[in-house]
Scaffold this active site. Structure first.
Site, PDB file in Angstrom:
ATOM      1  CD1 TRP A  28      51.003  55.923  36.489  1.00 25.59           C
ATOM      2  CD2 TRP A  28      51.838  56.791  38.382  1.00 25.59           C
ATOM      3  NE1 TRP A  28      50.212  55.493  37.527  1.00 25.59           N
ATOM      4  CE2 TRP A  28      50.706  56.000  38.712  1.00 25.59           C
ATOM      5  CE3 TRP A  28      52.528  57.440  39.416  1.00 25.59           C
ATOM      6  CZ2 TRP A  28      50.250  55.849  40.017  1.00 25.59           C
ATOM      7  CZ3 TRP A  28      52.069  57.285  40.717  1.00 25.59           C
ATOM      8  CH2 TRP A  28      50.959  56.496  41.013  1.00 25.59           C
ATOM      9  NE  ARG A  29      46.185  56.157  34.865  1.00 22.78           N
ATOM     10  CZ  ARG A  29      45.020  55.796  35.367  1.00 22.78           C
ATOM     11  NH1 ARG A  29      44.050  56.694  35.517  1.00 22.78           N
ATOM     12  NH2 ARG A  29      44.801  54.547  35.711  1.00 22.78           N
ATOM     13  CD  GLU A  50      51.937  49.548  35.858  1.00 18.35           C
ATOM     14  OE1 GLU A  50      51.681  48.770  36.793  1.00 18.35           O
ATOM     15  OE2 GLU A  50      51.071  50.235  35.296  1.00 18.35           O
ATOM     16  N   GLY A  94      59.089  49.262  51.084  1.00 19.04           N
ATOM     17  CA  GLY A  94      58.900  47.826  51.279  1.00 19.04           C
ATOM     18  C   GLY A  94      59.312  46.967  50.094  1.00 19.04           C
ATOM     19  CE1 TYR A  95      56.549  41.705  49.793  1.00 17.85           C
ATOM     20  CE2 TYR A  95      55.028  43.405  49.046  1.00 17.85           C
ATOM     21  CZ  TYR A  95      55.253  42.176  49.649  1.00 17.85           C
ATOM     22  OH  TYR A  95      54.195  41.440  50.098  1.00 17.85           O
ATOM     23  CE1 TYR A 133      49.095  45.013  35.947  1.00 20.07           C
ATOM     24  CE2 TYR A 133      51.161  45.597  37.031  1.00 20.07           C
ATOM     25  CZ  TYR A 133      49.936  45.959  36.494  1.00 20.07           C
ATOM     26  OH  TYR A 133      49.577  47.261  36.470  1.00 20.07           O
ATOM     27  CG  ASP A 151      45.731  44.745  38.508  1.00 22.06           C
ATOM     28  OD1 ASP A 151      44.668  44.459  37.901  1.00 22.06           O
ATOM     29  OD2 ASP A 151      45.844  45.759  39.217  1.00 22.06           O
ATOM     30  CB  CYS A 213      29.374  48.828  37.750  1.00 22.12           C
ATOM     31  SG  CYS A 213      30.432  47.775  36.729  1.00 22.12           S
TER      32      CYS A 213
END
Length: 362
Positions: A28-29, A50, A94-95, A133, A151, A213
């Site tokens: 999706w990018r 998203e 799901g959901y 979000y 998020d 990092c």
DNA sequence: AAGCCGTGGCG
DNA sequence: TCGCCAAGGCT
């Protein structure tokens, strides 16, 4: 040097430099060369991904994202689709309220916004299934808006950078303020995605790779404590065990009796085999006495399924019936087409327990 | 505003 | 093995 002394603009630059070298390539990018020329991702693709990614892993989403774009290439196509077809395509992810809201949202965009997504957080948040979000993420990623994207990944990164002692979710307002201060005017969408990539690949829940990092020694949690202990969270409640039964009836033409669940609530709008009224709060009957109609039911074991807030043990019964029993509420579905139904995973488990070959490829 | 809402993978 | 948790939203 901690983040207090490291200027926000410098921190954002460090993260964007890291992102340029280590970002994930996701369906999706926009491709990196296009992104370098300032291209933005298609708002429909951003929104669809998203919503699918809400509480769901990237790995699980990829195949569904491809399937949805193949079935419905544009938001107008999705708006014109049958809701039942959308539920079938979503089955397993799901959901399921997300799928119902996805359809409603597509209809709103197509009919009330001329097929174009609103470009502001406020406008986006008014859409079904789009909360704080998701609105911020679409505004930043699809429209290059300087919105504060918070998020689960960003919560973890921010909580560690600042060693925030306040437990979630009480700490969210403070975290949103800190993210807002850190978000640059330049490339806010990339910044948001960079924070999420950092949380997914470096600043992980367990054993974070702090040596890699980009914020390095400016992380307060790394300086004073164990980063893995952040973010602080309130204790979880234990899941109750619920019992119930499922009845898998097979007629002489190898069709299974199915029916539709209520439109809202647990597995709302999805398809099921007859059961015994179990819920998250109450056990259902587990005995053969609870049969939905008279037949030669035989016990064929139990299945276990774990939902978000309870665990379910279903006693599965099977019966061969000579001819389709007349039942007003449901229908008989051939075994060969079961896999195309809007069956949630728990129902597939129950059917597979009774008919081991039901979902196996021919 | 805390509870409700799926699923699969991982350490 | 099993608890944790993954790009949350709704009521």
């Amino acid at each position: 040097m901690t983040l207090n002394t490291l200027k926000a603009t410098e921190a954002a630059t460090l993260l964007l430099d890291w992102y340029d070298r280590h970002h994930r390539d996701l369906p999706w990018r926009v491709s990196p060369p296009m992104a370098a020329r300032g291209a933005l991702a298609d708002p429909y693709h951003v929104w669809l991904s998203e919503v699918m990614l809400q509480q769901t892993t990237v790995q699980a989403v990829k195949a569904y994202f491809d399937k949805f774009l193949t079935l419905w290439p544009t938001v107008e196509n999705l708006a014109a689709a049958e809701t039942e077809d959308v539920m079938r395509a979503w089955a397993g992810l799901g959901y399921y309220a997300r799928a119902r809201n996805l359809k409603k949202c597509a209809e709103a965009v197509a009919r009330e916004h001329g097929g174009r997504f609103p470009e502001t957080e406020e406008g986006l948040k008014a859409l079904p299934g789009v909360g704080d979000y998701t609105a911020a993420a679409i505004a930043a990623i699809a429209f290059n808006r300087k919105s504060a994207v918070l998020d689960g990944n960003v919560e973890r990164v921010i909580s560690r950078l600042h060693a925030i002692e306040t437990p979630l979710p009480a700490a969210k307002p403070e975290m949103r303020r800190l993210v807002s201060e850190l978000t640059p005017s330049n490339r806010p969408g990339d910044f948001a995605q960079a924070m999420m990539d950092l949380g997914a690949k470096i600043c992980t829940p367990k054993r974070p790779a702090c040596a890699l990092c980009p914020f390095g020694g400016s992380c307060r949690a790394l300086t004073i404590a164990d980063p893995e202990t952040f973010p602080r969270k309130a204790g979880r409640k234990e899941k109750p065990l619920r019992l119930g039964a499922a009845f898998v009836a097979i007629d002489s033409s190898d069709a299974v009796y199915l029916r539709k669940r209520a439109a809202s609530g647990l597995l709302g709008g999805m398809t099921e085999v007859p059961g015994t009224g179990w819920t998250a709060r109450r056990d259902g009957d587990t005995s053969i006495d609870a049969q939905p109609f008279a037949a030669a039911w035989e016990a064929c074991g139990t299945i276990t399924h774990v939902f978000t807030h309870f665990e379910l043990h279903l006693s599965v019964y099977r019966a061969k019936v000579a001819q389709a029993v007349a039942c007003a509420e449901g229908w008989w579905e051939p075994i060969a087409s079961l896999k195309r139904q809007a069956l949630p995973t728990v129902m597939k488990k129950a059917i597979a327990q009774a008919i081991p070959h039901a979902f196996k490829p021919v």
